[in-house]
Design an enzyme around this catalytic site. Structure first.
Site, short mmCIF file in Angstrom:
data_model
loop_
_atom_site.label_atom_id
_atom_site.label_comp_id
_atom_site.label_asym_id
_atom_site.label_seq_id
_atom_site.Cartn_x
_atom_site.Cartn_y
_atom_site.Cartn_z
N ASP A 12 3.18 -15.55 3.32
CA ASP A 12 2.01 -15.67 4.18
C ASP A 12 1.57 -17.14 4.24
O ASP A 12 1.22 -17.72 3.20
CB ASP A 12 0.84 -14.83 3.64
N ASN A 52 2.08 -6.84 -2.24
CA ASN A 52 0.64 -6.75 -2.52
C ASN A 52 0.27 -5.45 -3.23
O ASN A 52 -0.52 -5.45 -4.18
CB ASN A 52 -0.15 -6.85 -1.21
N GLN A 168 0.25 -2.13 10.64
CA GLN A 168 0.61 -2.87 11.85
C GLN A 168 1.93 -2.41 12.44
O GLN A 168 2.27 -2.75 13.57
CB GLN A 168 0.64 -4.37 11.57
N THR A 219 -9.93 4.02 6.29
CA THR A 219 -10.80 2.94 5.81
C THR A 219 -11.65 2.41 6.96
O THR A 219 -11.21 2.38 8.11
CB THR A 219 -9.97 1.79 5.21
N GLY A 224 -17.00 1.20 4.11
CA GLY A 224 -16.38 2.06 3.11
C GLY A 224 -15.16 2.79 3.66
O GLY A 224 -14.37 2.22 4.40
N ASP A 252 -4.14 -3.39 1.15
CA ASP A 252 -3.08 -3.12 0.19
C ASP A 252 -3.65 -2.86 -1.21
O ASP A 252 -3.18 -1.98 -1.93
CB ASP A 252 -2.09 -4.28 0.14
#
Length: 311
Positions: A12, A52, A168, A219, A224, A252
């Site tokens: 990243d 992650n 994604q 999520t 929350g 993650d």
């Protein structure tokens, strides 16, 4: 319970734009968009969904195993995994490719613009779930399309419960393909935007999807999350973080908490609470794998947020 984490490993490159995107993107010119952001702050991190999630499970003293692919530029990532005691046995190097790369620009409102090069990730189908022994739980996180489908089929054939987390990668699949993946999964985890897209593509409502799996987790960012399981809906509160630094990898971290709770047969409220705690810990640090916390510290965060310790 050893948990097999199927997903991406990526570098990243994270850049911070010290303003708001909305101040520089003109709505009436969106069809001819040509914009440049000055980003004086930049760093390169080890990331990817599998990396992650496994990193966060390791912080909890879980038993994660990573199944993923790396390119020929793998050396620094492998060194990072070794330094964090993450098993790389089931990571395959793909010759003549780059490791997957995400180029992420974040503004001061924590909005993100990301460009992603899949590289070796597109060869994830070269790895096989049935080559790993003693697995009790798995997750299909965003990865190469063929790999996600193949790994889901292998989990199902072996009778190993797994979580489908399209993320994604959701747009890679047609409605019937998503329906097939949901049919093989025991759990589904999405954010609120992905939930709407998943519903549109499959033609199923969230209630329909919830009846097809043991648990549907949605999520909601700072609001929350909700868990639909056992005919019940569990509202999980967001945990106030010590600081809001970087949202990269928060989802993650949340999923690592879910997997840990499932692996240890916790009830859904406790599982969701732990997931919420893990997300709040992560957002206070830059990158997806730079937060350092002991298991006992996680328990204390949990106690402060929910009035009890989980272990």
């Amino acid at each position: 319970m050893r948990t097999l984490i199927c997903g991406s490993l990526a570098y990243d490159t994270i850049m911070v734009f010290q303003d708001q995107f909305k101040n520089h993107i003109l709505p009436d010119k969106i069809h001819t968009l040509s914009v440049s952001f000055y980003v004086p702050e930049m760093r390169r991190e080890c990331g990817g969904t599998a990396g992650n999630i496994a990193y966060n499970m390791q912080l909890l003293d879980g038993e994660p195993l990573i199944m993923a692919t790396l390119g020929e530029d793998f050396a620094s990532y492998t060194k990072w995994l070794d330094s964090n005691k993450l098993d790389s046995t089931h990571i395959k190097t793909i010759p003549s490719t780059f490791t997957a790369q995400a180029f992420i620009t974040t503004d001061t409102d924590d909005n993100q613009i990301t460009a992603f090069h899949p590289g070796a990730m597109n060869e994830s189908h070269r790895t096989r779930v049935d080559e790993v022994a003693d697995i009790g739980l798995g997750i299909i996180a965003p990865d190469g399309k063929a790999g996600m489908q193949q790994h889901a089929a292998q989990f199902a054939e072996l009778g190993i419960p797994f979580m489908f987390d399209p993320g994604q990668g959701l747009t890679l699949f047609s409605g019937p393909e998503l329906a097939a993946l949901i049919g093989q999964a025991r759990y589904v985890a999405v954010n609120d935007y992905e939930a709407k897209l998943l519903s549109e593509r499959t033609g199923w409502s969230m209630s329909d999807i919830a009846t097809r799996v043991d648990a549907l987790i949605i999520t909601l960012g700072a609001e929350g999350s909700v868990i639909h399981a056992n005919g019940e809906t569990y509202a999980i509160s967001a945990v106030r973080p010590t600081a809001i630094v970087d949202p990269t990898g928060c989802g993650d971290a949340y999923r690592a908490g879910l997997l840990y709770g499932i692996a240890h047969d916790w009830d859904w409220e406790a599982t969701g609470n732990l997931a919420s705690v893990m997300g709040s810990i992560k957002i206070a640090s830059r990158g997806g794998q730079n937060h350092r916390v002991e298991r006992a510290e996680v328990a204390e965060h949990y106690r402060k947020a929910f009035g009890e310790r989980p272990w």
